[in-house]
Design a protein around this motif. Structure first.
Motif, PDB file in Angstrom:
ATOM      1  N   VAL A 130       3.321  -0.433  13.882  1.00 44.50           N
ATOM      2  CA  VAL A 130       2.797  -0.123  12.542  1.00 44.50           C
ATOM      3  C   VAL A 130       2.390   1.351  12.473  1.00 44.50           C
ATOM      4  O   VAL A 130       1.655   1.826  13.343  1.00 44.50           O
ATOM      5  N   VAL A 131       2.882   2.053  11.463  1.00 44.73           N
ATOM      6  CA  VAL A 131       2.592   3.480  11.323  1.00 44.73           C
ATOM      7  C   VAL A 131       2.041   3.754   9.929  1.00 44.73           C
ATOM      8  O   VAL A 131       2.543   3.210   8.937  1.00 44.73           O
ATOM      9  N   ARG A 132       1.024   4.612   9.870  1.00 39.84           N
ATOM     10  CA  ARG A 132       0.471   4.991   8.573  1.00 39.84           C
ATOM     11  C   ARG A 132       1.216   6.210   8.029  1.00 39.84           C
ATOM     12  O   ARG A 132       1.502   7.151   8.756  1.00 39.84           O
ATOM     13  N   LYS A 133       1.554   6.139   6.734  1.00 44.33           N
ATOM     14  CA  LYS A 133       2.266   7.253   6.100  1.00 44.33           C
ATOM     15  C   LYS A 133       1.587   7.632   4.797  1.00 44.33           C
ATOM     16  O   LYS A 133       0.800   6.865   4.256  1.00 44.33           O
ATOM     17  N   LYS A 134       1.944   8.817   4.308  1.00 40.82           N
ATOM     18  CA  LYS A 134       1.469   9.215   2.984  1.00 40.82           C
ATOM     19  C   LYS A 134       2.255   8.451   1.931  1.00 40.82           C
ATOM     20  O   LYS A 134       3.444   8.199   2.100  1.00 40.82           O
ATOM     21  N   ALA A 135       1.599   8.089   0.841  1.00 39.63           N
ATOM     22  CA  ALA A 135       2.291   7.418  -0.262  1.00 39.63           C
ATOM     23  C   ALA A 135       1.716   7.932  -1.577  1.00 39.63           C
ATOM     24  O   ALA A 135       0.676   8.592  -1.586  1.00 39.63           O
ATOM     25  N   ASP A 143       0.290   1.505   5.437  1.00 42.08           N
ATOM     26  CA  ASP A 143       0.653   1.100   6.796  1.00 42.08           C
ATOM     27  C   ASP A 143       1.982   0.371   6.708  1.00 42.08           C
ATOM     28  O   ASP A 143       2.113  -0.618   5.983  1.00 42.08           O
ATOM     29  N   VAL A 144       2.966   0.844   7.458  1.00 42.25           N
ATOM     30  CA  VAL A 144       4.303   0.269   7.374  1.00 42.25           C
ATOM     31  C   VAL A 144       4.671  -0.367   8.713  1.00 42.25           C
ATOM     32  O   VAL A 144       4.466   0.238   9.777  1.00 42.25           O
ATOM     33  N   VAL A 145       5.211  -1.586   8.658  1.00 41.64           N
ATOM     34  CA  VAL A 145       5.665  -2.286   9.852  1.00 41.64           C
ATOM     35  C   VAL A 145       7.144  -1.966  10.054  1.00 41.64           C
ATOM     36  O   VAL A 145       7.938  -2.092   9.128  1.00 41.64           O
ATOM     37  N   LEU A 146       7.498  -1.532  11.263  1.00 37.50           N
ATOM     38  CA  LEU A 146       8.895  -1.232  11.573  1.00 37.50           C
ATOM     39  C   LEU A 146       9.438  -2.347  12.459  1.00 37.50           C
ATOM     40  O   LEU A 146       8.977  -2.532  13.590  1.00 37.50           O
TER      41      LEU A 146
END
Lengths: 324, 247
Positions: A130-135, A143-146
């Motif tokens: 899980v990585v946090r990105k700007k949105a 938080d995006v699950v890959l």
């Protein structure tokens, strides 16, 4: 198994951004029990390559190939995918810059990877990844699950601190045959910029808005930038009016920036502008309107006429610098 | 020349961003949706080039549910010739790229163009993924387009300056600021005509989403702004040095 970093070089040199990427990769490598491998294209001195080891690289692949002297998204993404396969890379790291943003999506498709752009920190969890990105252009984070076995990330500039993690560096020549079909749309001309600090690279940005009344008044902005070793940028109306080049436009539809210090002069602080700058560590607003919305988001403010305040501030900065 | 422009249906740039359902979903209440600002500028440039006498057929495409048709109608009112909507929730960039790739394969387009990124997810991935799925050459974040005879001439900004690149058809390009300054505003005739233009609805072909958003966060609210008086400007320098420790 490796964490592969595409470490672009600029005429054989790396910059702070490169070390941010390697430091970030090292942190991920530690959490997944792996090591950092960098890939770079062209001639880079051993001395400069050793700098990558300083921040955590264990190996660097150097690809020297005349066909790669000019950039195409196809040739470079094929090269990187090949290196990723050779090194059995589980995670690939790119910068969120002109080349990283062009290459990462292509590479992710080649490797059937999951991809996240504009990551702002190390994975909050590695299983699941899980990585946090700007949105929402800086107005929020996600938080995006890959899910896929291979992950491709681009890292927001100035979001991760450069950390020393000295390693013994293994330098390898990476042999690669470029497919001529990958050389469509080579640049026919390369126009060098004037060597000014780019908006994305600057750690301090001095930004001017419509309150400066005209392009002829940018002298004091340039002066402040020069004293502080800063870059210059502007609000959207200023770029649209042609007072400043459009690549200096900072905001939701221009460049989203995150310097250590952002000084906004004569910018009221429209929500679209604030979205583009609120990742900055410290925000300063100078505006003659005490109701300017920028003051609600700023850390420090001066309510006053830029034409009176800025010369005094430049003088004070100059004195401060002289004492350092 | 056949052009396909990929249009994002995004919250207006003045929107206040809020989330619902335990911060897993964007709160669409009171949100106005617009054409992605980057795509709007790209379309403006294409229309200007067409109006200048270049032979161009411009199709707009979006991946989205029925509510995105208003946005596509606006695109048609600006002057695009026809539109396609792929009837699916745009769950992630790879899914969107797959849908558009399917349409491009059947469409014989010379140029497929996107905005540099959507202003909601800010991924900037669709153009590159699409290019790779189709094995087309691509340029990212082009800042200028000129047509010279049959040739498309792009400029792209890099960290060292800019590159001039001649397009090779078929190609994928992502673009934004620099293509045009002000977006074209549809006129009454354009709005009337847009109702008669074709807006085809296609069903999604594949589902390959391999990322998902788990949770949204809003930035930490800032503390109160410390004000410095105009008769004591050097105080700001002291604060930046001693309080913020940033210089």
């Amino acid at each position: 198994m490796a964490v592969l970093v595409y470490t672009e070089n600029w005429n054989g040199n790396f910059k702070k951004l490169s070390y941010e990427l390697v430091s970030y990769a090292h942190s991920i490598a530690k959490s997944i029990g792996s090591q950092v491998v960098c890939l770079t294209v062209g001639n880079v001195s051993n001395e400069n390559l050793q700098l990558l080891a300083q921040y955590g690289a264990s190996k660097v692949l150097v690809c020297k190939n005349a066909d790669l002297e000019k950039f195409t998204t196809q040739s470079y993404s094929s090269l990187i995918a090949k290196a990723a396969e050779t090194e059995k890379a589980k995670v690939l790291i790119f910068a969120s810059n002109a080349s990283g943003e062009a290459l990462a999506p292509r590479v992710s498709v080649k490797l059937s990877a999951s991809m996240v752009s504009n990551a702002v920190g190390v994975p909050t969890s590695v299983e699941p990844f899980v990585v946090r990105k700007k949105a929402y252009s800086g107005k929020a984070f996600a938080d995006v699950v890959l899910d896929a076995p291979v992950k491709v990330l681009t890292l927001t500039q100035n979001a991760y601190k450069v950390e020393e993690n000295p390693q013994n560096l293994n330098i390898e020549d990476f042999q690669y045959q470029v497919d001529s079909a990958d050389l469509k749309m080579l640049p026919s001309e390369i126009i060098k910029s004037d060597g000014k600090l780019s908006v994305s690279d600057a750690e301090i940005l001095i930004s001017g808005g419509r309150g400066l009344k005209g392009p002829e008044n940018w002298g004091m902005v340039e002066e402040m930038a020069q004293i502080l070793g800063a870059g210059t940028c502007c609000s959207r109306p200023v770029a649209d009016l042609g007072w400043r080049p459009h690549y200096e436009h900072v905001g939701q539809t221009g460049k989203v920036v995150a310097p250590n210090l952002y000084i906004a002069i004569g910018i009221s602080g429209a929500i679209q502008h604030l979205a583009g700058v609120n990742g900055s560590k410290v925000l300063v607003a100078i505006n003659k309107d005490p109701e300017a919305p920028f003051f609600d988001s700023a850390d420090y403010g001066i309510v006053g006429d830029a034409f009176e305040v800025i010369p005094q501030l430049n003088e004070a900065f100059r004195k401060f610098k002289a004492q350092q | 020349m056949k052009v396909l422009i990929c249009i994002g249906h995004v919250p207006d740039t003045t929107s206040k961003i809020k989330f619902i359902e335990n911060d897993t979903k964007f709160n669409t209440t009171d949100i106005q949706y617009i054409i992605g600002p980057h795509e709007e500028l790209v379309l403006t440039r294409l229309l200007d080039l067409r109006d200048a006498g270049n032979n161009m057929n411009i199709t707009a495409i979006t991946v989205g549910l029925a509510e995105t048709e208003n946005t596509l109608r606006k695109v048609l009112a600006m002057g695009a010739d026809d539109a396609i909507r792929v009837n699916a929730e745009p769950t992630n960039a790879f899914f969107v790229a797959q849908q558009i790739a399917g349409v491009v394969k059947n469409g014989n387009y010379d140029l497929v163009i996107t905005g540099k990124e959507s202003i909601d997810y800010n991924s900037g991935q669709v153009a590159g993924m699409l290019a790779e799925l189709l094995n087309f050459p691509s340029i990212n974040t082009a800042s200028k387009l000129e047509i010279q005879g049959e040739k498309l001439i792009f400029e792209r900004e890099t960290d060292l300056g800019k590159e001039v690149i001649e397009g090779v058809k078929p190609m994928i390009v992502s673009a934004g600021k620099g293509f045009a300054i002000e977006p074209r505003i549809p006129n009454m005739r354009g709005i009337m005509m847009s109702r008669k233009k074709s807006l085809a609805v296609l069903e999604p072909t594949q589902n390959g989403a391999n990322t998902k958003i788990e949770k949204f966060y809003l930035p930490q609210p800032k503390g109160k702004c410390k004000m410095v008086a105009t008769d004591n400007v050097p105080e700001l320098v002291r604060l930046l040095h001693e309080d913020a420790k940033i210089i």
